[in-house]
Design an enzyme around this catalytic site. Sequence first.
Site, PDB file in Angstrom:
ATOM      1  N   PHE A  75       6.981  -4.542   2.193  1.00 13.82           N
ATOM      2  CA  PHE A  75       7.614  -4.640   0.876  1.00 13.82           C
ATOM      3  C   PHE A  75       8.399  -3.388   0.473  1.00 13.82           C
ATOM      4  O   PHE A  75       9.542  -3.475   0.048  1.00 13.82           O
ATOM      5  CB  PHE A  75       6.558  -4.956  -0.193  1.00 13.82           C
ATOM      6  N   ASN A  76       7.781  -2.204   0.530  1.00 12.28           N
ATOM      7  CA  ASN A  76       8.453  -1.003   0.016  1.00 12.28           C
ATOM      8  C   ASN A  76       9.749  -0.711   0.767  1.00 12.28           C
ATOM      9  O   ASN A  76      10.730  -0.229   0.199  1.00 12.28           O
ATOM     10  CB  ASN A  76       7.529   0.217   0.112  1.00 12.28           C
TER      11      ASN A  76
ATOM     12  N   ASN B 178       6.823  -3.343  -7.669  1.00  9.37           N
ATOM     13  CA  ASN B 178       5.794  -4.368  -7.939  1.00  9.37           C
ATOM     14  C   ASN B 178       6.106  -5.129  -9.227  1.00  9.37           C
ATOM     15  O   ASN B 178       5.739  -6.293  -9.368  1.00  9.37           O
ATOM     16  CB  ASN B 178       4.417  -3.716  -8.062  1.00  9.37           C
TER      17      ASN B 178
ATOM     18  N   THR C 119       4.917   5.628  -2.916  1.00  8.87           N
ATOM     19  CA  THR C 119       4.113   4.426  -2.661  1.00  8.87           C
ATOM     20  C   THR C 119       4.818   3.173  -3.210  1.00  8.87           C
ATOM     21  O   THR C 119       4.194   2.152  -3.487  1.00  8.87           O
ATOM     22  CB  THR C 119       2.719   4.533  -3.296  1.00  8.87           C
TER      23      THR C 119
ATOM     24  N   HIS D  91      -3.515  -0.341   0.103  1.00  6.73           N
ATOM     25  CA  HIS D  91      -2.405   0.353   0.769  1.00  6.73           C
ATOM     26  C   HIS D  91      -2.182   1.810   0.278  1.00  6.73           C
ATOM     27  O   HIS D  91      -2.339   2.756   1.026  1.00  6.73           O
ATOM     28  CB  HIS D  91      -1.092  -0.410   0.535  1.00  6.73           C
ATOM     29  N   ASP D  92      -1.801   1.955  -0.978  1.00 10.83           N
ATOM     30  CA  ASP D  92      -1.230   3.229  -1.440  1.00 10.83           C
ATOM     31  C   ASP D  92      -2.174   4.435  -1.411  1.00 10.83           C
ATOM     32  O   ASP D  92      -1.747   5.535  -1.055  1.00 10.83           O
ATOM     33  CB  ASP D  92      -0.671   3.040  -2.857  1.00 10.83           C
TER      34      ASP D  92
ATOM     35  N   GLN E 147      -4.517 -11.395  -3.318  1.00  9.02           N
ATOM     36  CA  GLN E 147      -4.389 -11.128  -1.868  1.00  9.02           C
ATOM     37  C   GLN E 147      -5.017 -12.277  -1.072  1.00  9.02           C
ATOM     38  O   GLN E 147      -4.535 -12.654  -0.012  1.00  9.02           O
ATOM     39  CB  GLN E 147      -5.071  -9.789  -1.517  1.00  9.02           C
TER      40      GLN E 147
ATOM     41  N   ASP F 291      -1.214   1.400  -6.331  1.00  9.10           N
ATOM     42  CA  ASP F 291      -0.595   2.643  -6.832  1.00  9.10           C
ATOM     43  C   ASP F 291      -1.499   3.297  -7.877  1.00  9.10           C
ATOM     44  O   ASP F 291      -1.674   4.511  -7.888  1.00  9.10           O
ATOM     45  CB  ASP F 291       0.742   2.352  -7.508  1.00  9.10           C
TER      46      ASP F 291
ATOM     47  N   ASP G 271       5.120   2.557  -7.974  1.00 11.16           N
ATOM     48  CA  ASP G 271       5.494   1.341  -8.725  1.00 11.16           C
ATOM     49  C   ASP G 271       4.212   0.603  -9.151  1.00 11.16           C
ATOM     50  O   ASP G 271       3.967  -0.524  -8.735  1.00 11.16           O
ATOM     51  CB  ASP G 271       6.403   0.430  -7.881  1.00 11.16           C
TER      52      ASP G 271
HETATM   53  O1  RIB Z   1       3.450  -3.470   1.057  1.00 11.91           O
HETATM   54  C1  RIB Z   1       2.522  -2.811   0.231  1.00 11.91           C
HETATM   55  C2  RIB Z   1       3.232  -1.924  -0.746  1.00 11.91           C
HETATM   56  O2  RIB Z   1       4.056  -2.708  -1.599  1.00 11.91           O
HETATM   57  C3  RIB Z   1       2.270  -1.188  -1.690  1.00 11.91           C
HETATM   58  O3  RIB Z   1       2.845   0.032  -2.074  1.00 11.91           O
HETATM   59  C4  RIB Z   1       2.185  -2.095  -2.876  1.00 11.91           C
HETATM   60  O4  RIB Z   1       1.865  -1.399  -4.089  1.00 11.91           O
HETATM   61  C5  RIB Z   1       3.601  -2.592  -2.940  1.00 11.91           C
HETATM   62  O5  RIB Z   1       4.379  -1.619  -3.620  1.00 11.91           O
HETATM   63 CA    CA Z   2       3.145   0.526  -4.414  1.00  8.12          CA
END
Ligand code: RIB
Ligand code: CA
Length: 312
Positions: free
Chosen positions: A167-168, A41, A126, A241-242, A229, A17, A12
Amino acid sequence: MQKLTHIVLDCDPGHDDATAIMLAANNPRIVLDAVTTVAGNQTLPKTTLNACRVLQWIGRTGIPVYAGCPGPFVRDPVIAGDIHGETGLDGPVFPECTKLPEQKHAVLFLIEHLRGSEEPVTVVTTGPMTNLAMALRLAPDISSRIGRIVLMGGSVGNGNVTPAAEFNMLADPEAARICFSSGVPLVMVGLDVTRKVLCYPEIVERMRKIGSCASDLFAALMSHFCKTQKEVFGYDGGPLHDPVTVAYLTDPSVLTLKDCRIEVDTTGGPSYGRTNCDVFGYAKKKPNAKAALDIDASRFWDLIEECFRRYL
Ligand code: RIB
Ligand code: CA
């Protein structure tokens, strides 16, 4: 010669990503068969355009992009505009995007690609896991065609949207639950490790100095990502993260994993979307995943630098 890993990256985009796409699209261990997109996102049209934009920027327009699901299975859609901005990739100034997504829906592509591949394919997610879950529901036979699911999401500890949920996972808990209970070997790359790869200004400068198309895009992406952030979480560097998922596939030694039972909370209460990781085996249930417990951050950043240098 080590066998190459074929992957589909379901994402996303999203700043992190986008970095995962760059790491997978030019990699000595990986063949990026396709990118599939999902809402998360940002809305699906924006994440799909962003995937095309990134591939065009790095000169990989031959890698197909398939748009998937515009929202989660059950809950109301959530969008992370506070982090990734109105476009989903705020920061860089992209030229007009001439790369178009494929006509086929990502879920149908996933099913056909997995059924048609000679070797099992690794599916890297991701973003919210809606596309993969939908494919597993539509065609349960594909579970034997997926070598592994390597996902960015969840956490052994706290979440990042609620105290409980990342989140994901929270964006589509029911989809995540389907994937975690599919029986497919699964590696969960959660916040416990991704919060250890904060992209501090000195890291951005280290990458910017490389001067490749990829490092230039990364520096522009981080100019926005690190700012939001800081605003939202107070971090002095954005957690990248991804790309940890793709870094793991490039060099598995970068992560410390533990077999454990992981179950996604879909009860709808204050822990909705939480990944309950039974790292001590309290429930004596058969492990269904490997949870990432630690990361070699120095090695991770070396892998990112090596990737950007490959684009020179
Ligand atoms: O929590 C982080 C995740 O949520 C990452 O994949 C970021 O791109 C969002 O999608
Ligand atoms: Ca992501």
